[in-house]
Design a protein around this motif. Structure first.
Motif, PDB file in Angstrom:
ATOM      1  N   LEU A   5       0.828  -1.209   0.000  1.00 25.68           N
ATOM      2  CA  LEU A   5       0.000   0.000   0.000  1.00 25.68           C
ATOM      3  C   LEU A   5       0.864   1.262   0.000  1.00 25.68           C
ATOM      4  O   LEU A   5       0.554   2.243  -0.691  1.00 25.68           O
ATOM      5  N   MET A   6       1.924   1.239   0.767  1.00 25.19           N
ATOM      6  CA  MET A   6       2.791   2.406   0.850  1.00 25.19           C
ATOM      7  C   MET A   6       3.571   2.619  -0.450  1.00 25.19           C
ATOM      8  O   MET A   6       3.860   3.750  -0.839  1.00 25.19           O
ATOM      9  N   LYS A   7       3.897   1.512  -1.131  1.00 30.06           N
ATOM     10  CA  LYS A   7       4.599   1.633  -2.409  1.00 30.06           C
ATOM     11  C   LYS A   7       3.711   2.286  -3.462  1.00 30.06           C
ATOM     12  O   LYS A   7       4.144   3.183  -4.200  1.00 30.06           O
ATOM     13  N   VAL A   8       2.456   1.840  -3.532  1.00 28.67           N
ATOM     14  CA  VAL A   8       1.535   2.422  -4.502  1.00 28.67           C
ATOM     15  C   VAL A   8       1.196   3.856  -4.099  1.00 28.67           C
ATOM     16  O   VAL A   8       1.057   4.743  -4.954  1.00 28.67           O
ATOM     17  N   ARG A   9       1.071   4.117  -2.788  1.00 28.39           N
ATOM     18  CA  ARG A   9       0.793   5.470  -2.307  1.00 28.39           C
ATOM     19  C   ARG A   9       1.888   6.431  -2.761  1.00 28.39           C
ATOM     20  O   ARG A   9       1.607   7.566  -3.177  1.00 28.39           O
ATOM     21  N   THR A  10       3.136   5.985  -2.687  1.00 29.22           N
ATOM     22  CA  THR A  10       4.253   6.832  -3.108  1.00 29.22           C
ATOM     23  C   THR A  10       4.137   7.188  -4.583  1.00 29.22           C
ATOM     24  O   THR A  10       4.407   8.335  -4.974  1.00 29.22           O
ATOM     25  N   GLN A  11       3.720   6.223  -5.400  1.00 28.40           N
ATOM     26  CA  GLN A  11       3.565   6.497  -6.831  1.00 28.40           C
ATOM     27  C   GLN A  11       2.452   7.513  -7.093  1.00 28.40           C
ATOM     28  O   GLN A  11       2.612   8.444  -7.888  1.00 28.40           O
ATOM     29  N   PHE A  12       1.306   7.345  -6.420  1.00 30.98           N
ATOM     30  CA  PHE A  12       0.202   8.302  -6.587  1.00 30.98           C
ATOM     31  C   PHE A  12       0.626   9.698  -6.119  1.00 30.98           C
ATOM     32  O   PHE A  12       0.318  10.702  -6.769  1.00 30.98           O
ATOM     33  N   ARG A  13       1.325   9.750  -4.997  1.00 32.40           N
ATOM     34  CA  ARG A  13       1.768  11.042  -4.470  1.00 32.40           C
ATOM     35  C   ARG A  13       2.698  11.728  -5.468  1.00 32.40           C
ATOM     36  O   ARG A  13       2.606  12.945  -5.692  1.00 32.40           O
ATOM     37  N   GLN A  14       3.583  10.963  -6.098  1.00 33.20           N
ATOM     38  CA  GLN A  14       4.501  11.532  -7.069  1.00 33.20           C
ATOM     39  C   GLN A  14       3.754  12.104  -8.272  1.00 33.20           C
ATOM     40  O   GLN A  14       4.115  13.156  -8.816  1.00 33.20           O
ATOM     41  N   ILE A  15       2.691  11.420  -8.685  1.00 34.56           N
ATOM     42  CA  ILE A  15       1.896  11.897  -9.826  1.00 34.56           C
ATOM     43  C   ILE A  15       1.255  13.241  -9.494  1.00 34.56           C
ATOM     44  O   ILE A  15       1.278  14.180 -10.301  1.00 34.56           O
ATOM     45  N   CYS A  58       6.790  -0.668  -6.852  1.00 40.33           N
ATOM     46  CA  CYS A  58       5.630  -0.324  -7.689  1.00 40.33           C
ATOM     47  C   CYS A  58       6.077   0.608  -8.811  1.00 40.33           C
ATOM     48  O   CYS A  58       6.674   1.654  -8.571  1.00 40.33           O
ATOM     49  N   ARG A  59       5.777   0.219 -10.035  1.00 39.26           N
ATOM     50  CA  ARG A  59       6.000   1.077 -11.193  1.00 39.26           C
ATOM     51  C   ARG A  59       4.719   1.100 -12.003  1.00 39.26           C
ATOM     52  O   ARG A  59       4.385   0.126 -12.673  1.00 39.26           O
ATOM     53  N   LEU A  60       3.963   2.196 -11.903  1.00 42.70           N
ATOM     54  CA  LEU A  60       2.731   2.311 -12.666  1.00 42.70           C
ATOM     55  C   LEU A  60       3.078   2.617 -14.116  1.00 42.70           C
ATOM     56  O   LEU A  60       3.984   3.383 -14.419  1.00 42.70           O
ATOM     57  N   ASP A  61       2.347   1.980 -15.045  1.00 40.97           N
ATOM     58  CA  ASP A  61       2.648   2.102 -16.472  1.00 40.97           C
ATOM     59  C   ASP A  61       2.157   3.428 -17.010  1.00 40.97           C
ATOM     60  O   ASP A  61       1.025   3.547 -17.501  1.00 40.97           O
ATOM     61  N   SER A  62       2.986   4.459 -16.883  1.00 44.19           N
ATOM     62  CA  SER A  62       2.587   5.787 -17.353  1.00 44.19           C
ATOM     63  C   SER A  62       2.903   5.936 -18.833  1.00 44.19           C
ATOM     64  O   SER A  62       3.656   5.171 -19.407  1.00 44.19           O
TER      65      SER A  62
END
Length: 528
Positions: free
Chosen positions: A258-268, A524-528
């Protein structure tokens, strides 16, 4: 000594000296292949013309094949003492059921032997372990018949005096190593009956190497001070270093998925120019959680079966008095172009403390604070934090979860601006196919549900909710009339479950979480 010593990084700035460990069966350690087996194997290779097969060597030495495999690995670690070529071959062998059949006869033959001259009731035959299969096979061979008109019920009689159990004979051939005498059709029939199995056997063809010797010289694994002092290291043979070996992983903590995905959303959000709102107040008053958002006091979401109410402290004390009166008026009488809800608004209901049901309560506080500035300035806010609802627990719902929320306040924002921001936001998540569906929220008008096309499921799925905050919410705060606020929200748990392939939310959050999953989960690496 440069060829003896070597340094290797182990991470975090430490340096470690390490010897190669080629195989657990190394000389000088307690191993499966002891010196006696090694020397016996080398003597066989010396006497053989061209080499020996590891299976034959194991049989000749009376040891398990894996012992010979260990000896081969140990000898390979010594250099070019031997050459070993891995070979594979296929052969047929009896299954457990096939072995039993070879000893006791086929099912059909045993059925035939069980039937006396006066016959046997079919029900009695079916009680035998081999009865069902043997009956059908014996019937196909015309060895037996069934008299269904017999007065005691169906009865089975022999139709021939004697039989030849060809199935057992074929299996005995395989057991003796003469499977080649059977044609492919016969083998496949026995295989279909799970009496025979084709097995692939891997073995080594062992031959002399360029440095072949029947005498084993022990390789040193450590460079001692005595060797350096006396110079004896010059005559010693050392095991080579393994430069491919990984360093010892340092003990450290690991981020929850959850914290890994949260970091990605926060960066976006930060990349899009948003500022993070302070969300460190889990306890909220009903006023900021519901009333300030133009949500009526009789709304079902404010009931105990949907919301957690606090018993201590049960009531909030401090509110902006002028703002409180404006909220009360717009609820009970209307205003700002709205007729309101026309009910008796009560301060007692607004004072009740709860565990916040959404982070929009924080957005309301921030917008009120913005309205108190002398001059309005456009803002972009976001928050990612925990909210609480009195939900029925199941595979996709918990009593607490994380809400992701984005808010933009500026002059003249429209529904088109909201759609544009949503497209930009979800594109950064790797989601490009979006659809919008009209929806209802008490505090936004118009409101839209956001859908994305799921390539795996081949259908459109809901990914969030959005809308434009109502004037009945914004104008009592003191914001200018031509200022609009667009907002959207989604949960953090759902995209995390999709990203890491988790089907049950209780495996992601709570006491049932597998800590090894937390340790092993990738970045977590979201496919941007």
């Amino acid at each position: 000594m440069a060829d003896v010593l070597a340094r290797r990084s182990c991470g975090l700035g430490h340096v470690r000296f390490e010897k190669t460990t080629s195989h657990p069966a190394s000389i000088g350690a307690s191993s499966m292949a002891d010196t006696g087996v090694l020397e016996a194997l080398l003597q066989r290779v010396e006497k053989a013309d061209g080499g020996v097969d590891s299976l034959a060597a194991a049989a000749g030495l009376g040891v398990d094949h894996q012992v010979i495999v260990g000896a081969v690995k140990s000898l390979q670690a010594l250099g070019d003492v031997i050459s070993a070529e891995l070979r594979s071959s296929k052969h047929w062998e009896l299954t457990e059921e096939g072995t039993e059949t070879a000893e006791q006869g086929s099912h059909e033959a045993r059925v035939f032997s069980s039937i006396p001259a006066e016959g046997l009731p079919q029900a009695e035959l079916m009680k035998l372990s081999f009865g069902k299969i043997g009956f059908s096979k014996a019937m196909s061979n015309n060895w037996i018949r069934v008299d269904k008109s017999h007065e005691g019920g169906p009865r089975i009689f022999r139709t021939v005096e004697s039989i030849q159990d060809q199935v057992r004979e074929k299996l005995l051939l395989v057991k003796r190593g003469d499977a080649a005498q059977l044609d492919e059709k016969e083998k496949n029939e026995l295989k279909k009956r799970k009496l025979l199995a084709e097995v692939t056997v891997k073995s080594y063809w062992i031959a002399k190497g360029s440095s072949f010797s029947t005498t084993i010289t022990k390789q040193e694994t450590e460079l001692t001070p005595e060797m350096i002092a006396t110079g004896s290291w010059k005559e010693k043979k050392f095991k080579p270093y393994n430069f491919e070996a990984m360093g010892v992983a340092p003990d450290c903590g690991h981020l929850h998925p959850l914290m890994k995905v949260r970091t990605q959303f926060r960066q976006i959000f930060l990349e899009m120019g948003f500022s993070e709102m302070p969300t460190n107040n889990f306890i909220e008053s009903s006023f900021w959680n519901f009333d300030s958002l133009f949500q009526p006091q009789q709304h079902p979401a404010r009931d105990q079966h949907d919301t957690f109410f606090l018993s201590d402290p049960a009531l909030a004390q401090e509110f902006p008095p002028e703002y409180l009166e404006r909220v009360k008026k717009v609820h009970s009488e209307g205003g700002y172009g709205s007729q309101g809800y026309k009910y008796d608004w009560k301060i007692e209901e607004a004072r009740k403390n709860i565990l916040r049901t959404h982070t929009t309560a924080v957005s309301a506080r921030m917008l009120y604070k913005l309205a108190q500035q002398e001059k309005f300035t456009p803002v972009k806010y976001f928050s990612i934090d925990r909210v609480f609802r009195n939900e029925t627990l199941d595979a996709t719902h918990l009593a607490e979860f994380h809400q992701i929320e984005g808010v933009v306040a500026d002059y003249g924002l429209t529904l088109g601006d909201l759609m544009g921001v949503l497209h930009q936001f979800f594109t950064k998540l790797g989601i490009t196919k979006l659809r919008f569906k009209p929806a209802y929220n008490p505090y936004t008008e118009p409101s839209m549900e956001v859908f994305s096309y799921h390539e795996g499921l081949k259908k459109w799925v809901e990914v969030g909710n959005s809308g434009v905050f109502r004037p009945e919410m914004l104008l009592p705060m003191g914001l200018p009339e031509d200022v609009s606020v667009i907002a959207w929200g989604l949960s953090l748990e759902r995209p995390t479950m999709i990203k890491y392939g988790i089907n049950n939310i209780r495996e992601l959050v709570g006491h049932k979480v597998n800590l090894q999953m937390v340790y092993d989960s990738p970045i977590c690496r979201l496919d941007s």
